[in-house]
Design an enzyme around this catalytic site. Structure first.
Site, PDB file in Angstrom:
ATOM      1  N   PRO A   9     -25.147  21.481  -9.091  1.00 25.91           N
ATOM      2  CA  PRO A   9     -24.806  20.298  -9.877  1.00 25.91           C
ATOM      3  C   PRO A   9     -26.015  19.506 -10.358  1.00 25.91           C
ATOM      4  O   PRO A   9     -27.022  19.396  -9.668  1.00 25.91           O
ATOM      5  CB  PRO A   9     -23.959  19.462  -8.913  1.00 25.91           C
ATOM      6  CG  PRO A   9     -24.356  19.913  -7.553  1.00 25.91           C
ATOM      7  CD  PRO A   9     -24.702  21.369  -7.698  1.00 25.91           C
ATOM      8  N   ALA A  76     -27.245  18.755  -4.721  1.00 24.00           N
ATOM      9  CA  ALA A  76     -26.754  17.837  -3.688  1.00 24.00           C
ATOM     10  C   ALA A  76     -25.795  18.513  -2.718  1.00 24.00           C
ATOM     11  O   ALA A  76     -25.644  18.059  -1.582  1.00 24.00           O
ATOM     12  CB  ALA A  76     -26.082  16.632  -4.332  1.00 24.00           C
ATOM     13  N   GLU A  97     -32.695  29.910  -0.722  1.00 30.21           N
ATOM     14  CA  GLU A  97     -32.430  28.534  -1.143  1.00 30.21           C
ATOM     15  C   GLU A  97     -33.703  27.953  -1.736  1.00 30.21           C
ATOM     16  O   GLU A  97     -34.774  28.041  -1.124  1.00 30.21           O
ATOM     17  CB  GLU A  97     -31.986  27.703   0.061  1.00 30.21           C
ATOM     18  CG  GLU A  97     -31.718  26.254  -0.268  1.00 30.21           C
ATOM     19  CD  GLU A  97     -31.417  25.405   0.964  1.00 30.21           C
ATOM     20  OE1 GLU A  97     -31.505  24.172   0.842  1.00 30.21           O
ATOM     21  OE2 GLU A  97     -31.102  25.957   2.037  1.00 30.21           O
ATOM     22  N   HIS A  99     -35.477  24.521  -4.073  1.00 36.37           N
ATOM     23  CA  HIS A  99     -35.372  23.147  -4.577  1.00 36.37           C
ATOM     24  C   HIS A  99     -36.649  22.799  -5.312  1.00 36.37           C
ATOM     25  O   HIS A  99     -37.752  23.159  -4.867  1.00 36.37           O
ATOM     26  CB  HIS A  99     -35.161  22.155  -3.431  1.00 36.37           C
ATOM     27  CG  HIS A  99     -33.867  22.367  -2.716  1.00 36.37           C
ATOM     28  ND1 HIS A  99     -32.667  21.919  -3.205  1.00 36.37           N
ATOM     29  CD2 HIS A  99     -33.595  23.017  -1.565  1.00 36.37           C
ATOM     30  CE1 HIS A  99     -31.708  22.269  -2.365  1.00 36.37           C
ATOM     31  NE2 HIS A  99     -32.244  22.952  -1.368  1.00 36.37           N
TER      32      HIS A  99
END
Length: 147
Positions: A9, A76, A97, A99
């Site tokens: 998102p 988030a 993962e 970020h």
């Protein structure tokens, strides 16, 4: 080898949304960097972005037998989506993962990832390069036969 690059998102707003935190590169530019690296590594990539938890889960389920690994920025959802955690845990392929920002250096609520314990690894804080490092890690894991 084929890899899914899965964007969660608000990543569709990259370049506009909090550039001091996430940088000025748009999602299309980041996908372009990833595509260039994929060509250099002689692998295929598929891109998918959604702001909807269920769509991300459905896409993870659809990877079975289609891709060799996933590079996933859950946004988030990282911090609370047990449903996404369970979808990642159910996959027999590596999930990395990633970020853009260093989630461990931000607000306290961002320090916890429910995805990390079931992911093959986590790469954070390198801006768009987090995705490139994630793709390199995924390729390495697949080549070595590790999950």
């Amino acid at each position: 080898m084929k890899f899914l690059i899965l964007h969660g998102p608000n990543l569709n707003l990259l370049g506009q949304r909090e550039p001091g935190v996430y940088g000025s590169a748009t999602l299309e530019e980041i996908n372009g960097y990833i595509q260039s690296l994929a060509e250099e590594l002689a692998v295929q990539v598929e891109f998918f972005q959604s702001n909807h938890e269920g769509a991300l889960i459905d896409k993870l389920h659809a990877t079975l037998g289609v891709v060799d690994a996933v590079v996933f920025n859950p946004g988030a959802y990282t911090h609370y989506s047990i449903a996404l955690r369970d979808a990642v845990a159910s996959l027999p392929i590596p999930v990395i993962e990633v970020h853009l920002s260093n989630i461990h250096a931000r607000e306290d609520f961002r320090h916890q990832s429910v995805i990390a314990p079931v992911a093959a690894g986590q790469i954070v804080g390198f801006g768009p390069a987090s995705y490139l490092l994630g793709l390199r890690a995924a390729v390495s894991l697949v080549q070595s036969g590790r999950k």
